[in-house]
Write an enzyme that holds these catalytic residues in place. Structure first.
Site, mmCIF file in Angstrom:
data_model
loop_
_atom_site.group_PDB
_atom_site.id
_atom_site.type_symbol
_atom_site.label_atom_id
_atom_site.label_comp_id
_atom_site.label_asym_id
_atom_site.label_seq_id
_atom_site.Cartn_x
_atom_site.Cartn_y
_atom_site.Cartn_z
ATOM 1 N N GLY A 1 74.815 54.690 15.395
ATOM 2 C CA GLY A 1 74.993 55.254 16.709
ATOM 3 C C GLY A 1 74.375 54.400 17.793
ATOM 4 O O GLY A 1 74.094 53.214 17.612
ATOM 5 N N ASP B 1 63.821 49.570 5.299
ATOM 6 C CA ASP B 1 64.585 48.703 6.200
ATOM 7 C C ASP B 1 63.655 48.031 7.210
ATOM 8 O O ASP B 1 63.829 48.160 8.421
ATOM 9 C CB ASP B 1 65.668 49.503 6.921
ATOM 10 C CG ASP B 1 66.781 48.601 7.458
ATOM 11 O OD1 ASP B 1 66.802 47.410 7.102
ATOM 12 O OD2 ASP B 1 67.628 49.082 8.235
ATOM 13 N N VAL C 1 71.603 54.136 21.363
ATOM 14 C CA VAL C 1 70.321 54.575 21.893
ATOM 15 C C VAL C 1 70.378 54.467 23.411
ATOM 16 O O VAL C 1 70.751 53.416 23.956
ATOM 17 C CB VAL C 1 69.156 53.720 21.342
ATOM 18 C CG1 VAL C 1 67.834 54.234 21.902
ATOM 19 C CG2 VAL C 1 69.152 53.747 19.831
ATOM 20 N N GLY D 1 70.528 50.218 23.378
ATOM 21 C CA GLY D 1 70.569 49.660 22.023
ATOM 22 C C GLY D 1 71.706 50.228 21.201
ATOM 23 O O GLY D 1 72.248 51.290 21.495
ATOM 24 N N LYS E 1 68.290 58.705 20.624
ATOM 25 C CA LYS E 1 69.081 58.081 19.569
ATOM 26 C C LYS E 1 70.201 59.046 19.186
ATOM 27 O O LYS E 1 69.955 60.085 18.580
ATOM 28 C CB LYS E 1 68.195 57.772 18.368
ATOM 29 C CG LYS E 1 68.902 57.032 17.249
ATOM 30 C CD LYS E 1 67.917 56.662 16.137
ATOM 31 C CE LYS E 1 68.581 55.881 15.016
ATOM 32 N NZ LYS E 1 67.613 55.516 13.956
ATOM 33 N N GLY F 1 72.809 50.804 16.983
ATOM 34 C CA GLY F 1 72.350 50.778 15.607
ATOM 35 C C GLY F 1 73.488 50.961 14.630
ATOM 36 O O GLY F 1 74.670 51.044 15.010
ATOM 37 N N SER F 2 73.131 51.061 13.352
ATOM 38 C CA SER F 2 74.157 51.196 12.318
ATOM 39 C C SER F 2 74.907 52.514 12.433
ATOM 40 O O SER F 2 76.074 52.612 12.059
ATOM 41 C CB SER F 2 73.494 51.098 10.935
ATOM 42 O OG SER F 2 72.825 49.876 10.788
#
Length: 633
Positions: A472, A585, A474, A467, A488, A469-470
């Site tokens: 970094g 969020d 995963v 994955g 993460k 993310g904003s």
């Protein structure tokens, strides 16, 4: 140059620094290197990181290290190093390091420095964030000039031979979060200046010679979660303000001369994991207000002057693993409610005045006679080598009367129960669920190193990437015992990444719920500019994948179940914790699904903690465009 965690031996060449003119990082930790640190190392003038910890380097720490003007991190811990010390200069290498104006981390713990802290310690870099000189046989007093290090976050001088008092100048360390001064010979009163350290989370002053009263104002440190004042000569009563520390996890006041009684306000410490008040002069009854402490794992009240009955409310301490009430003046019977403590591994009620039958359910069959010796009127099972319990005629007659009364009133009670259930059903449609529903006890985090994460993720390989993310990436990883985890990793080059990591750690460190993604550990390695969080691996990915995919499908009932999962998590965040937490969020990509397709809320990077007195209005719009956290803003 990273050569740490190998099996290297021998010494460093005397010309080391001459052939490394452009080297910025030299990491040789956790090897078997010996001999002195060569003076020539100072010729590697571009060095910003020098790590030699966990070897067998010996001889003096060279003063020439002060010539490394670009040095940011210096780690010489766990070696056999000494220092040239004199009554005038103290540890001279510290004086030389005052030339390193960019130094942020300094570690020399577990060496035989055998010197005194120089006054020049106050001239170290204004950027210094951590200073660890524990277990170095440091003598003398703590210089008041240490108060000049106003950006210190971590100060560890534990396990030395420090004398004198704790300097009042410590009040200027306004950024300090961890203060370790335990296992020394410090004396005098605990200075009230400690109460000005508003960001401190851990204070260890145990194993000293501190005396007088515990300052009342320590109860104002709202971020304090670990406080140890054990093995001192503190007197007076336990300040009532300490029972206001609603987020404290560990409180150790053992082996002092504290008196007075236990306050019923102990019920406020709802997230407490360990409480040690043993070996004092506490008296009076044990309050019956322990019931809310459902996260409590260890409770020590031994060697006091407590009296009265063992509270029935102890049976509500469902996480309890250790209970020591020995050497008091407790009386009455051992409550049968303790049979509900299925995690209890150690119980000691010896040398009291208890009587009657020892319960035989729950953890009691696994206990030995040593848990009960010194109580002359106890009886119990044969394996405890105690007299058998004989039911008294009084108890038999009471039982007959009770059966008679219950028989006569059975029909009336049945009607009342039906009516009660009916009205409760009506009210439940309008009532918010209990705040702690779905919450699970706090657990102790497992410490995880950077090297473990590298191995677990095959060096953060692309094939383990699951994955983005904003802030970094995963990765999927496999840690000890073959456990799958999600790692993460924060990209610290992005603006806001540090703040996101700190926010997420702050929120998820003390909360547990079946519909929140469980945190296993946090890893912060300043040497590698690395920050990561270990989470439970969710094999079915995110809700977004299932909602916007041609290959995945969710029926309406399963969607409803997941919505209820998310709502339960939000209800816990808003009402089930001592501080209101706003996620900020909520979106399908932040709802992860386990192997049973149960929804778990994740990603607390921009979460907000709204304590008492804080405004419920945020002036900055947060969250992903198209999504907004529920609430009043």
């Amino acid at each position: 140059m990273y050569l740490n965690f190998n099996d290297l031996s021998g010494g460093l060449p005397t010309s080391t620094g001459f052939w490394l003119p452009s080297l910025e990082k030299l990491v040789l930790g956790m090897n078997k290197l010996t001999g002195p640190i060569p003076n020539s190392i100072s010729n590697a003038s571009q060095l910003t990181v020098l790590e030699l910890k966990g070897n067998a380097f010996s001889d003096f720490i060279p003063d020439s290290l002060g010539n490394l003007g670009n040095l940011k991190r210096l780690d010489l811990g766990d070696n056999l190093l000494t220092t040239e010390s004199s009554s005038a200069a103290g540890m001279s290498f510290l004086s030389s390091l005052t030339n390193c104006k960019h130094l942020t981390h300094l570690t020399v713990e577990y060496n035989s420095l055998d010197g005194t802290l120089p006054i020049s310690i106050g001239n170290l870099s204004a950027l210094l964030q951590s200073f660890d000189a524990s277990a170095c046989n440091i003598k003398g007093s703590i210089p008041r000039e240490i108060g000049n290090l106003t950006n210190l976050i971590w100060l560890d001088l534990a396990s030395n031979n420090l004398t004198g008092t704790i300097p009042t100048s410590i009040r200027t360390l306004v950024e300090i979060q961890r203060l370790f001064l335990g296992n020394n010979k410090l004396r005098g009163a605990i200075p009230t200046e400690l109460c000005g350290l508003e960001k401190v989370s851990e204070i260890y002053l145990g194993l000293n010679q501190l005396s007088e009263l515990i300052p009342q104002c320590l109860g104002n440190l709202k971020f304090l979660n670990k406080l140890s004042l054990s093995f001192n000569s503190l007197t007076g009563t336990i300040p009532s303000t300490l029972w206001r520390l609603q987020d404290i996890l560990e409180l150790d006041l053992s082996w002092n001369s504290l008196s007075g009684s236990l306050s019923p306000d102990i019920q406020n410490l709802k997230v407490m994991i360990q409480l040690d008040l043993s070996n004092n002069y506490l008296s009076g009854d044990v309050p019956n207000s322990f019931a809310p402490l459902t996260a409590l794992q260890n409770l020590y009240l031994s060697n006091n002057r407590l009296q009265g009955y063992i509270p029935q409310s102890f049976g509500n301490l469902i996480s309890l693993e250790l209970l020591d009430l020995s050497n008091n003046s407790l009386s009455g019977e051992i409550p049968k409610s303790l049979e509900k403590l299925f995690y209890l591994k150690y119980l000691n009620v010896s040398f009291n005045r208890l009587e009657g039958a020892i319960p035989n359910g729950g953890p009691f069959p696994n206990l030995l006679i040593q848990s009960f010796v010194g109580n002359k009127a106890l009886c119990g099972a044969p394996w405890l080598q105690l007299p058998s319990c004989k039911p008294s005629s009084t108890k038999r007659s009471r039982k007959v009367v009770l059966v008679y009364i219950l028989t006569i009133t059975a029909s009336t009670l049945l009607v009342l129960v039906i009516l009660l259930l009916f009205f409760r059903y009506r009210r439940s449609k309008r009532t918010v669920p209990a705040a702690d529903e779905g919450a699970s006890p706090l657990t102790t985090w497992r410490r995880t190193s950077y090297q473990e994460l590298v191995r677990a993720t095959d060096g953060f390989g692309e094939r383990n990437l699951i994955g983005r993310g904003s802030y970094g990436l995963v990765y999927k990883g496999v840690v000890a015992n073959g456990i799958n985890v999600a790692v993460k990793v924060f990209n610290l080059q992005l603006e806001g990444a540090y703040r996101s990591f700190e926010s997420e750690c702050e929120v998820i460190s003390n909360i547990r719920h079946r519909n929140l993604v469980k945190v296993i550990s946090c890893c912060s390695n300043p040497l590698h500019d690395f920050k990561a969080i270990l989470l439970d691996y969710m094999p079915n990915g995110s809700l977004e994948k299932w909602l916007h995919s041609d290959t995945h499908h969710l029926d309406i009932l399963k969607i409803l179940e997941i919505v209820i999962n998310v709502a339960s998590a939000l209800e816990y965040l808003h009402y089930g914790y001592s501080t209101t937490i706003v996620h900020c969020d909520i979106k399908p990509s932040n709802v992860l699904l386990d192997e049973n397709m149960v929804g778990h809320l994740s990603d607390f990077g921009i979460a907000k903690l709204l304590g008492e007195g804080q405004s419920m209005t945020l002036t900055q719009t947060l969250a992903t465009i198209g999504y907004m956290a529920p609430g009043c803003f």
